[in-house]
Design an enzyme around this catalytic site. Structure first.
Site, PDB file in Angstrom:
ATOM      1  N   THR A   1    -105.988  54.212  55.929  1.00  0.00           N
ATOM      2  CA  THR A   1    -105.644  54.470  54.489  1.00  0.00           C
ATOM      3  C   THR A   1    -103.961  54.119  54.342  1.00  0.00           C
ATOM      4  OG1 THR A   1    -105.254  56.735  54.784  1.00  0.00           O
ATOM      5  CG2 THR A   1    -107.375  56.305  53.927  1.00  0.00           C
TER       6      THR A   1
ATOM      7  N   GLU B   1    -113.325  39.826  41.756  1.00  0.00           N
ATOM      8  CA  GLU B   1    -114.332  39.635  42.584  1.00  0.00           C
ATOM      9  C   GLU B   1    -114.374  38.498  43.527  1.00  0.00           C
ATOM     10  OE1 GLU B   1    -114.893  41.005  39.761  1.00  0.00           O
ATOM     11  OE2 GLU B   1    -116.596  42.233  39.610  1.00  0.00           O
TER      12      GLU B   1
ATOM     13  N   TYR C   1    -109.887  41.926  36.944  1.00  0.00           N
ATOM     14  CA  TYR C   1    -111.381  41.697  37.866  1.00  0.00           C
ATOM     15  C   TYR C   1    -111.081  40.503  38.651  1.00  0.00           C
ATOM     16  CZ  TYR C   1    -114.677  45.266  36.687  1.00  0.00           C
ATOM     17  OH  TYR C   1    -115.108  46.693  36.325  1.00  0.00           O
TER      18      TYR C   1
ATOM     19  N   ARG D   1    -102.843  55.125  46.905  1.00  0.00           N
ATOM     20  CA  ARG D   1    -104.209  55.507  47.725  1.00  0.00           C
ATOM     21  C   ARG D   1    -104.798  54.070  47.761  1.00  0.00           C
ATOM     22  NH1 ARG D   1    -104.206  60.976  46.997  1.00  0.00           N
ATOM     23  NH2 ARG D   1    -106.237  61.172  48.073  1.00  0.00           N
TER      24      ARG D   1
ATOM     25  N   ASP E   1    -109.432  54.796  63.512  1.00  0.00           N
ATOM     26  CA  ASP E   1    -109.241  55.148  62.421  1.00  0.00           C
ATOM     27  C   ASP E   1    -107.654  56.042  62.259  1.00  0.00           C
ATOM     28  OD1 ASP E   1    -108.887  56.631  59.889  1.00  0.00           O
ATOM     29  OD2 ASP E   1    -110.816  57.283  59.641  1.00  0.00           O
TER      30      ASP E   1
ATOM     31  N   LYS F   1    -101.021  57.937  53.368  1.00  0.00           N
ATOM     32  CA  LYS F   1    -100.625  58.990  53.947  1.00  0.00           C
ATOM     33  C   LYS F   1     -98.976  58.670  54.480  1.00  0.00           C
ATOM     34  CE  LYS F   1    -105.201  60.848  54.635  1.00  0.00           C
ATOM     35  NZ  LYS F   1    -106.118  59.836  54.699  1.00  0.00           N
TER      36      LYS F   1
HETATM   37  N1  DSN Z   1    -108.494  64.311  52.752  1.00  0.00           N
HETATM   38  C1  DSN Z   1    -107.771  63.695  53.900  1.00  0.00           C
HETATM   39  C2  DSN Z   1    -107.073  64.665  54.897  1.00  0.00           C
HETATM   40  O1  DSN Z   1    -106.464  65.386  54.212  1.00  0.00           O
HETATM   41  O2  DSN Z   1    -106.778  64.494  56.096  1.00  0.00           O
HETATM   42  C3  DSN Z   1    -108.807  62.890  55.017  1.00  0.00           C
HETATM   43  O3  DSN Z   1    -109.419  62.147  53.930  1.00  0.00           O
END
Ligand code: DSN
Length: 439
Positions: free
Chosen positions: A222, A53, A51, A231, A196, A225
Site C-alpha cells: 500500500t 480505463e 476516467y 491511500r 506484502d 503507511k
Molecule cells: N488495516 C491495516 C492495518 O491496520 O494494518 C491493514 O490493512
C-alpha cells in the site's frame, strides 16, 4: 477551503475538528500516517474527474495526453525507488491489489499459504472471513513461542502442502522478515512468492528493513503507511518473477484492469507519484531510520515498565503488547488510552484466548509521531503516559458471559471518559503536541 466552507459548513467543520483531534493527540496506530500538503494537493486535484480505463497509450477513453504522463512518472519513480522492472500503480488499495495478484495466478480452490490473521497476518492472506479464504484453499503458518516466524515450520508446511503462492508479510509483526529464507522455501516447493510490504515499504526504502526484491517474485505495497503517500497500492514484479514467469506483468495488468477494477483513480496516481518523489529524498531516509529508532526506544521503555512485548521488542515501526500480565485487556486499554489522548488499536496476540473484538493486546507504532518530528526523548515520556494510563484499568476484567460482557462494556464506556487521571494525561499530551505541529 473557501469553497467548502460556503457549500458545506457541516463537512468543513468535521474536517477541522478531525485536524484538531489529530493535532491534540498522539496517533500511534502503526498503519496510519500523515501525508505532506503536496501529496494532499495532488490527491485533491482536477485529476479526480478523470476516467482512464486501460494503461498509458492503450486507453479506452480520449483525453489522456497528461494522465498518461502522470501514470508513467509514477511507474518510473516506483521502479527506480524499489529496483524492479515492472510496477502497476492502479490498485485502489491493498486488498484489491492482493486480490488482483491471486486472480492473475490462481484458479478457484488453488492453495495460498500465509501468516494467520490471529498471529499478525492480514485478512487477504487467507482469513476464512475474507474472499481469500472463501475462494481459495488456505494453509496458514504461525509464530513460535517467542512470537517469531518459525521458518522451519514454514518450510515443512510448504513442502507438505505445495501451495501455489506463499505470502510473506504481516500487519502486526514487530520483527525483521527474513525474505531470503522465504525465497529459498518458495523455490524448494515451486511456489510463487509474494511479499506484502504494506507496513514496511518506507523502512525498505530507508534501508532499515531488508528489501525483498532479490528473493521474491511479486511485491505488493500500500502507499499510505510508512511510505507516506495517499491511500492506494502498487504491485511490482521482480527480475526473479520474470524469470519464473515472463508473462507475470501482463497477467497482473489484466487482473487489475479489466479483471477487478474499472478506471484507475488518476488523482491517486498523481499523489502516489509525488509521494515516491518525496520518498527518494535523503530526508525520507532519515525519517525511516528515525521511525525504527523511536520504536526501539519506546519498546525499551515499555519493557522497563514491565510490559510483555510480543517477541521481546521491536525491529521495525510497531510494538505488540500482551496485556494479560498487566491484568488488563486490549479493548479496555485502547479506550483508556484514547481518553488519555493516545490512539492505538486493540489487537489479538498469538494464541489469544479472547475473541477478536475484546483481544488481549494492543498494537502501536511510531510512523505518524515520527512524521511530526518526535524523537527518542519523546518516546520516554510517551511510555510513561502509556504505563500510567494502563495502570488505571488494571483489573478491569471482561466477563466471559456474552450478555454480561455487553453490560460491562456499556458501563465501562461511560465510566472511563470521566477518569480524572486519564483526563490529566490528555491535557499534558495536548500541551506536548503543540511543539509538534501536524503541518
Ligand atoms: N488495516 C491495516 C492495518 O491496520 O494494518 C491493514 O490493512
Amino acid at each position: 477551503m473557501k469553497a467548502l466552507i460556503k457549500t458545506d459548513p457541516q463537512i468543513y467543520k468535521l474536517i477541522k475538528e478531525e485536524e484538531k483531534r489529530l493535532q491534540d493527540t498522539l496517533e500511534m496506530i502503526p498503519s496510519n500516517n500523515f501525508q505532506s500538503k503536496a501529496v494532499l494537493e495532488a490527491l485533491g486535484s482536477i485529476y479526480n474527474y478523470k476516467y482512464s480505463e486501460g494503461y498509458p497509450f492503450k486507453r479506452y477513453y480520449q483525453g489522456q495526453k497528461y494522465a498518461d504522463s502522470v501514470e508513467i512518472l509514477a511507474i518510473k519513480r516506483a521502479e527506480k525507488l524499489f529496483g524492479v522492472p515492472y510496477v502497476n500503480v492502479q490498485p485502489y488499495s491493498g486488498s484489491p491489489a492482493n486480490s488482483a495478484i491471486y486472480f492473475a495466478l490462481l484458479e478457484p480452490k488453488d492453495k495460498i499459504m500465509g501468516l494467520s490473521l490471529a498471529f499478525g497476518g492480514h485478512l487477504t492472506h487467507g482469513s476464512p472471513v475474507s474472499f481469500s479464504g472463501k475462494y481459495f484453499t488456505i494453509v496458514s503458518y504461525k509464530l513460535d513461542k517467542q512470537g517469531i516466524i518459525d521458518y522451519d515450520q514454514v518450510e515443512k508446511l510448504a513442502l507438505k502442502e505445495k501451495p501455489k503462492i506463499i505470502v510473506c508479510g504481516a500487519t502486526a509483526y514487530p520483527r525483521i522478515i527474513d525474505f531470503k529464507r522465504f525465497g529459498q522455501i518458495a523455490d524448494k516447493c515451486g511456489a510463487y512468492l509474494l511479499a506484502d510490504i504494506s507496513h514496511i515499504a518506507g523502512l525498505v526504502v530507508a534501508g532499515v528493513h531488508p528489501s525483498p526484491v532479490s528473493y521474491v517474485h511479486i511485491v505488493m505495497t500500500t502507499t499510505h503507511k510508512t511510505l507516506r503517500g495517499p491511500r492506494g497500492a502498487m504491485v511490482m514484479v521482480t527480475e526473479k518473477g520474470f524469470k519464473k514467469d515472463p508473462e507475470l506483468g501482463e497477467k497482473i495488468n489484466k487482473a487489475v484492469f479489466p479483471g477487478l477494477q474499472g478506471g484507475p483513480h488518476d488523482n491517486q496516481t498523481a499523489a502516489i507519484a509525488v509521494a515516491l518523489k518525496e520518498a527518494s529524498s535523503l530526508a525520507f531516509k532519515k525519517y525511516g531510520q528515525q521511525i525504527v529508532k523511536n520504536s526501539k526506544a519506546l519498546a525499551g521503555e515499555l519493557i522497563k515498565s514491565g510490559f510483555n512485548l510480543i517477541s521481546g521488542g521491536s525491529d521495525n515501526h510497531l510494538i505488540l503488547i500482551d496485556l494479560t500480565d498487566k491484568k488488563a485487556n486490549g479493548a479496555v486499554a485502547a479506550l483508556a488510552l484514547e481518553v488519555a489522548g493516545i490512539i492505538v488499536n486493540k489487537n489479538a496476540v498469538p494464541n489469544d484466548p479472547m475473541p477478536p473484538f475484546y483481544p488481549s493486546g494492543i498494537r502501536l507504532g511510531t510512523p505518524a509521531i515520527t512524521t511530526r518530528g518526535m524523537k527518542e526523548k519523546e518516546m520516554k515520556k510517551i511510555a510513561e503516559w502509556i504505563n500510567e494510563a494502563i495502570n488505571q484499568v488494571k483489573g478491569e476484567k471482561l466477563p466471559s458471559d456474552k450478555e454480561k460482557r455487553r453490560e460491562f462494556w456499556r458501563a465501562f464506556k461511560i465510566k472511563i471518559v470521566k477518569n480524572k487521571k486519564l483526563l490529566e494525561i490528555a491535557k499534558e499530551v495536548k500541551a506536548f503536541c503543540l511543539k509538534f505541529p501536524l503541518f
